[in-house]
Scaffold this active site. Structure first.
Site, PDB file in Angstrom:
ATOM      1  N   TYR A  36      72.557  11.288 129.112  1.00 29.76           N
ATOM      2  CA  TYR A  36      72.942  12.653 128.747  1.00 29.76           C
ATOM      3  C   TYR A  36      73.646  13.353 129.886  1.00 29.76           C
ATOM      4  O   TYR A  36      73.703  12.850 131.018  1.00 29.76           O
ATOM      5  CB  TYR A  36      71.707  13.452 128.297  1.00 29.76           C
ATOM      6  N   ARG A  55      80.434  11.099 135.597  1.00 33.74           N
ATOM      7  CA  ARG A  55      79.043  10.660 135.751  1.00 33.74           C
ATOM      8  C   ARG A  55      78.520  10.092 134.431  1.00 33.74           C
ATOM      9  O   ARG A  55      77.786   9.103 134.420  1.00 33.74           O
ATOM     10  CB  ARG A  55      78.166  11.820 136.231  1.00 33.74           C
ATOM     11  N   HIS A 104      62.705  -4.398 121.832  1.00 29.58           N
ATOM     12  CA  HIS A 104      63.217  -3.936 123.132  1.00 29.58           C
ATOM     13  C   HIS A 104      64.628  -4.447 123.408  1.00 29.58           C
ATOM     14  O   HIS A 104      65.440  -3.752 124.001  1.00 29.58           O
ATOM     15  CB  HIS A 104      62.297  -4.412 124.265  1.00 29.58           C
ATOM     16  N   LYS A 147      71.606   9.109 134.559  1.00 28.22           N
ATOM     17  CA  LYS A 147      71.100  10.319 133.890  1.00 28.22           C
ATOM     18  C   LYS A 147      70.584   9.911 132.513  1.00 28.22           C
ATOM     19  O   LYS A 147      71.226  10.125 131.480  1.00 28.22           O
ATOM     20  CB  LYS A 147      72.192  11.395 133.817  1.00 28.22           C
ATOM     21  N   GLU A 179      64.415  14.067 145.483  1.00 29.66           N
ATOM     22  CA  GLU A 179      65.045  15.220 144.809  1.00 29.66           C
ATOM     23  C   GLU A 179      63.962  16.009 144.110  1.00 29.66           C
ATOM     24  O   GLU A 179      62.770  15.747 144.295  1.00 29.66           O
ATOM     25  CB  GLU A 179      66.114  14.735 143.827  1.00 29.66           C
ATOM     26  N   LEU A 203      69.548  11.536 141.428  1.00 28.72           N
ATOM     27  CA  LEU A 203      70.721  11.737 140.586  1.00 28.72           C
ATOM     28  C   LEU A 203      71.848  12.312 141.448  1.00 28.72           C
ATOM     29  O   LEU A 203      71.604  13.252 142.221  1.00 28.72           O
ATOM     30  CB  LEU A 203      70.377  12.731 139.460  1.00 28.72           C
TER      31      LEU A 203
HETATM   32  N1  PDD Z   1      69.113  18.198 135.360  1.00 26.36           N
HETATM   33  N2  PDD Z   1      68.253  15.621 139.639  1.00 26.36           N
HETATM   34  C1  PDD Z   1      67.675  15.558 138.436  1.00 26.36           C
HETATM   35  C2  PDD Z   1      66.529  14.630 138.233  1.00 26.36           C
HETATM   36  C3  PDD Z   1      68.155  16.367 137.376  1.00 26.36           C
HETATM   37  O1  PDD Z   1      67.575  16.279 136.171  1.00 26.36           O
HETATM   38  C4  PDD Z   1      69.222  17.259 137.623  1.00 26.36           C
HETATM   39  C5  PDD Z   1      69.784  18.163 136.562  1.00 26.36           C
HETATM   40  C6  PDD Z   1      69.799  17.295 138.910  1.00 26.36           C
HETATM   41  C7  PDD Z   1      70.957  18.187 139.243  1.00 26.36           C
HETATM   42  O2  PDD Z   1      72.153  17.670 138.727  1.00 26.36           O
HETATM   43  P1  PDD Z   1      73.376  18.624 138.326  1.00 26.36           P
HETATM   44  O3  PDD Z   1      73.688  19.446 139.509  1.00 26.36           O
HETATM   45  O4  PDD Z   1      74.464  17.692 137.974  1.00 26.36           O
HETATM   46  O5  PDD Z   1      72.935  19.479 137.163  1.00 26.36           O
HETATM   47  C8  PDD Z   1      69.286  16.463 139.888  1.00 26.36           C
HETATM   48  C9  PDD Z   1      69.652  18.890 134.210  1.00 26.36           C
HETATM   49  C10 PDD Z   1      70.150  20.254 134.467  1.00 26.36           C
HETATM   50  C11 PDD Z   1      68.652  18.787 133.083  1.00 26.36           C
HETATM   51  O6  PDD Z   1      68.063  17.739 132.943  1.00 26.36           O
HETATM   52  O7  PDD Z   1      68.499  19.742 132.305  1.00 26.36           O
END
Ligand code: PDD
Length: 284
Positions: A36, A55, A104, A147, A179, A203
């Site tokens: 996603y 990405r 699976h 992601k 993170e 990520l």
């Molecule tokens: N999540 N790390 C993780 C595990 C994340 O889920 C996200 C963002 C980020 C930041 O990535 P970005 O700057 O590209 O949004 C880092 C989104 C917002 C979500 O799952 O809703």
């Protein structure tokens, strides 16, 4: 909440949210087998769309799903989910699709399920006040650069933070910060802005990359370096970055003040730079 008109995109059609249906045999539903993106839109314009779509392509490639749409098609679809010029976040998801039976192993042939919706983007926090965070052991898998919609570990970690009246869990793997449960982490240590280097432990955040880019462009010294779990509590500032929370200062870590317990001067400067950058998109 989806857009006011509640129109979403599903497999080639725009339709009201309540009419959007998928099969229970969809592998996204059965296995969390999909990827996603979350893309902010300011003033009706998608922010850093190229970066988000590359990405997405990388995530799709790593989970072996053929890209269902090309860049221009994504852009057309996502723009139709922005009914006005209010700030929104667009969610898009590509799952592997329906297989004949639950197994699976990847099906030899399947058509990806493509879904997208938008929702209003209003930060639930007073960013200037900052938030609390806790550190937790990073219990996730070893492919955090993808992601993936498979987010159970992230959900448990985030919930543990919320249960302790904190906004986010900062995750520690092998003694270093990886993170946040749904964000990237920055720290100001010895007057230098530091964020962990890209690896399979985190990520590659689009906001993270932009913050680094803006730091370099504005002579704020910034480095991609590991942050040890021991060093983190002594940082002068800690920030969380994500597409929906932008740059959020952490003013309390594990119940103790970060710096002097208020959003710091480097954050204030970067926040201003970031808002000005966003404004360029609204009125180029
Ligand atoms: N999540 N790390 C993780 C595990 C994340 O889920 C996200 C963002 C980020 C930041 O990535 P970005 O700057 O590209 O949004 C880092 C989104 C917002 C979500 O799952 O809703």
């Amino acid at each position: 909440m989806a857009a006011e008109n509640d129109i979403v995109y599903l497999n080639g059609r725009f339709l009201p949210l309540e009419e959007a249906r998928i099969s229970v045999l969809d592998r996204g539903f059965l296995f969390g087998d999909g990827v996603y993106e979350v893309i902010p839109a300011y003033g009706g314009r998608l922010f850093r769309l190229d970066e988000h779509l590359s990405r997405l392509e990388s995530s799709l490639d790593q989970v072996r799903i053929r890209p269902p749409l090309i860049h221009q098609e994504w852009q057309t679809i996502l723009n139709r989910l922005l009914p006005d010029d209010r700030d929104r976040s667009v969610y898009l998801q590509v799952a592997r699709g329906v297989a004949e039976k639950r197994d699976h192993a990847m099906p030899a042939k399947s058509t990806p399920t493509v879904f997208a919706m938008s929702s209003e983007l209003d930060p639930p926090y007073d960013v200037h006040a900052g938030v609390g965070a806790i550190t937790l052991d990073d219990t996730r898998w070893k492919l955090c650069q993808i992601k993936a919609i498979t987010l159970l570990a992230n959900i448990l970690l985030r919930q543990e933070a919320l249960d302790r009246n904190c906004a986010e869990a900062i995750l520690i793997r092998d003694g270093v910060v990886s993170e946040g449960a749904a964000s990237n982490v920055f720290a100001v240590i010895d007057d230098v802005l530091v964020t962990p280097p890209k690896s399979h432990d985190l990520l590659p955040g689009i906001t993270r990359d932009l913050v680094l880019e803006l730091a370099h462009a504005n002579a704020i010294e910034a480095r991609e370096e590991t942050i040890s779990a021991e060093a983190l509590p002594f940082a002068d500032e800690i920030w969380l970055t994500s597409s929906t929370r932008e740059i959020l200062p952490v003013v309390e870590l594990n119940g103790k003040c970060v710096g002097d317990g208020a959003a710091g001067p480097v954050w204030r400067r970067m926040y201003g730079i970031y808002q000005a950058y966003k404004q360029l998109l609204r009125s180029p």
